[in-house]
Design a protein around this motif. Structure first.
Motif, PDB file in Angstrom:
ATOM      1  N   ASP A   1       0.776  -1.230   0.000  1.00  0.00           N
ATOM      2  CA  ASP A   1       0.000   0.000   0.000  1.00  0.00           C
ATOM      3  C   ASP A   1       0.804   1.274   0.000  1.00  0.00           C
ATOM      4  N   ASP A   2       2.128   1.207  -0.170  1.00  0.00           N
ATOM      5  CA  ASP A   2       2.886   2.378   0.220  1.00  0.00           C
ATOM      6  C   ASP A   2       3.502   3.174  -0.912  1.00  0.00           C
TER       7      ASP A   2
ATOM      8  N   SER B   1       5.558   2.304  -3.433  1.00  0.00           N
ATOM      9  CA  SER B   1       6.918   2.040  -3.859  1.00  0.00           C
ATOM     10  C   SER B   1       7.051   1.720  -5.334  1.00  0.00           C
TER      11      SER B   1
ATOM     12  N   THR C   1       9.553   5.637  -0.041  1.00  0.00           N
ATOM     13  CA  THR C   1       8.883   4.638   0.784  1.00  0.00           C
ATOM     14  C   THR C   1       9.544   3.291   0.594  1.00  0.00           C
TER      15      THR C   1
ATOM     16  N   SER D   1       8.532  -1.107   0.748  1.00  0.00           N
ATOM     17  CA  SER D   1       7.370  -1.971   0.565  1.00  0.00           C
ATOM     18  C   SER D   1       7.706  -3.395   0.921  1.00  0.00           C
TER      19      SER D   1
ATOM     20  N   ASN E   1      -1.858   0.945  -4.411  1.00  0.00           N
ATOM     21  CA  ASN E   1      -0.602   0.435  -4.983  1.00  0.00           C
ATOM     22  C   ASN E   1      -0.720  -1.043  -5.320  1.00  0.00           C
TER      23      ASN E   1
ATOM     24  N   SER F   1       4.962  11.815   2.247  1.00  0.00           N
ATOM     25  CA  SER F   1       4.716  10.469   1.732  1.00  0.00           C
ATOM     26  C   SER F   1       3.268  10.338   1.296  1.00  0.00           C
TER      27      SER F   1
ATOM     28  N   ASN G   1       1.931   7.279   1.207  1.00  0.00           N
ATOM     29  CA  ASN G   1       1.529   5.936   1.606  1.00  0.00           C
ATOM     30  C   ASN G   1       0.126   5.968   2.212  1.00  0.00           C
TER      31      ASN G   1
END
Length: 315
Positions: free
Chosen positions: A4-5, A7, A18, A20, A205, A258, A260
């Protein structure tokens, strides 16, 4: 969640730094956990479907087939829709007719050589006739099951440190195998989606992780599992946020360091996302983001939103 972040972002998006779970543990994303069959690299890019023109250069209506299944039991009803207006999502007419359900989806894995250890989802739809975004959810619309990996599965220490699930966890010891959990998930969709509805799968993501695991489960050679025929489309909230500068959640607007899931959730809700990297908590957070007034106007945008079949078949 493990996926989810942000990357996956391209070089033009490298203002967000980030890490991941999927990046850290993606050795080759092979299918060996399930069937000892290597996975292709078909899911690395996610362009939208090509425009098809006739000899006069006029865009024709297109027919988009549903994801390929690996046995004869699949309902082979094709998805038919006229080409949407320029700049609109391919499911524009379904959205306009209130014929769409959304499934917020997330998985946790034990690493590449272990496989999926938890699968969660939340079905929701938008209320008709409201001037501001309003979504309908209930406890009945949640799916959440742990999965027991195959004997001999190799658990990643990094994965366990992120989500806290381990082979000794009681819910893992008592869990069902992946085939049974996937069957339960398919029934969960069938029981809650009307025959005239199409489903938009959303995963933050998710193209870099969740969709690849779905490919391994349902599309890889010798797989015996099918993706529900209602799952026609894929929406990645992160890609929408990153690619539309006019979106209130774009980093130039929010000034967030970020993008994320935790950061965007806090910006939308004003609350910390407690228990992040728990797939159930994360699907609820995804639902909250997509259902917010800050995101709602961008659901019907075309950019980087595509059919699941298109993701699975692009090479």
């Amino acid at each position: 969640a493990g996926c989810d972040d942000g990357s996956f972002l391209s070089a033009r998006d490298d203002d967000v730094s980030t890490t991941s779970l999927c990046d850290n543990d993606r050795v080759d994303m092979s299918y060996e956990v399930m069937h000892n069959i290597p996975m292709s690299g078909a899911l690395e890019s996610m362009p939208g479907p090509p425009e098809i023109t006739n000899e006069n250069g006029i865009i024709n209506d297109t027919t988009v087939p549903p994801p390929t299944n690996n046995n004869d039991s699949f309902d082979d009803k094709d998805y038919h829709s006229p080409r949407p207006p320029k700049g609109k999502f391919i499911a524009h007419f379904h959205l306009q007719a209130w014929e769409c359900a959304f499934v917020s989806f997330d998985v946790e894995t034990g690493g590449d050589l272990c496989g999926i250890v938890k699968m969660s989802a939340q079905i929701f739809c938008f209320e008709r006739g409201t001037s501001t975004p309003s979504i309908k959810t209930s406890s009945n619309d949640l799916f959440n099951e742990y999965i027991k990996p195959l004997i001999g599965a190799v658990w990643s220490q990094n994965a366990m440190s992120i989500h806290g699930i381990s082979p000794d966890y009681e819910k893992i010891r008592d869990a069902s195998k992946i085939e049974d959990v996937w069957s339960n998930f398919c029934s969960f969709i069938d029981d809650r989606v009307r025959p005239d509805e199409v489903v938009i799968l959303l995963a933050y993501n998710g193209g870099s992780c969740d969709l690849k695991w779905l490919w391994k489960l349902t599309q890889a050679p010798n797989s015996t599992m099918n993706i529900p025929s209602q799952l026609q489309f894929f929406l990645d909230p992160l890609r929408v946020i990153k690619n539309y500068k006019s979106c209130p959640l774009h980093p130039k607007k929010t000034k967030l360091e970020s993008c994320n899931l935790e950061s965007i959730y806090k910006f939308v809700s004003g609350e910390e996302l407690l228990g992040a990297h728990d797939s159930l908590k994360d699907v609820k957070a995804q639902t909250r983001i997509v259902g917010s007034a800050l995101f709602f106007d961008f659901i019907d945008k075309a950019k980087l939103i595509t059919t699941i079949n298109d993701i699975f078949t692009k090479g």
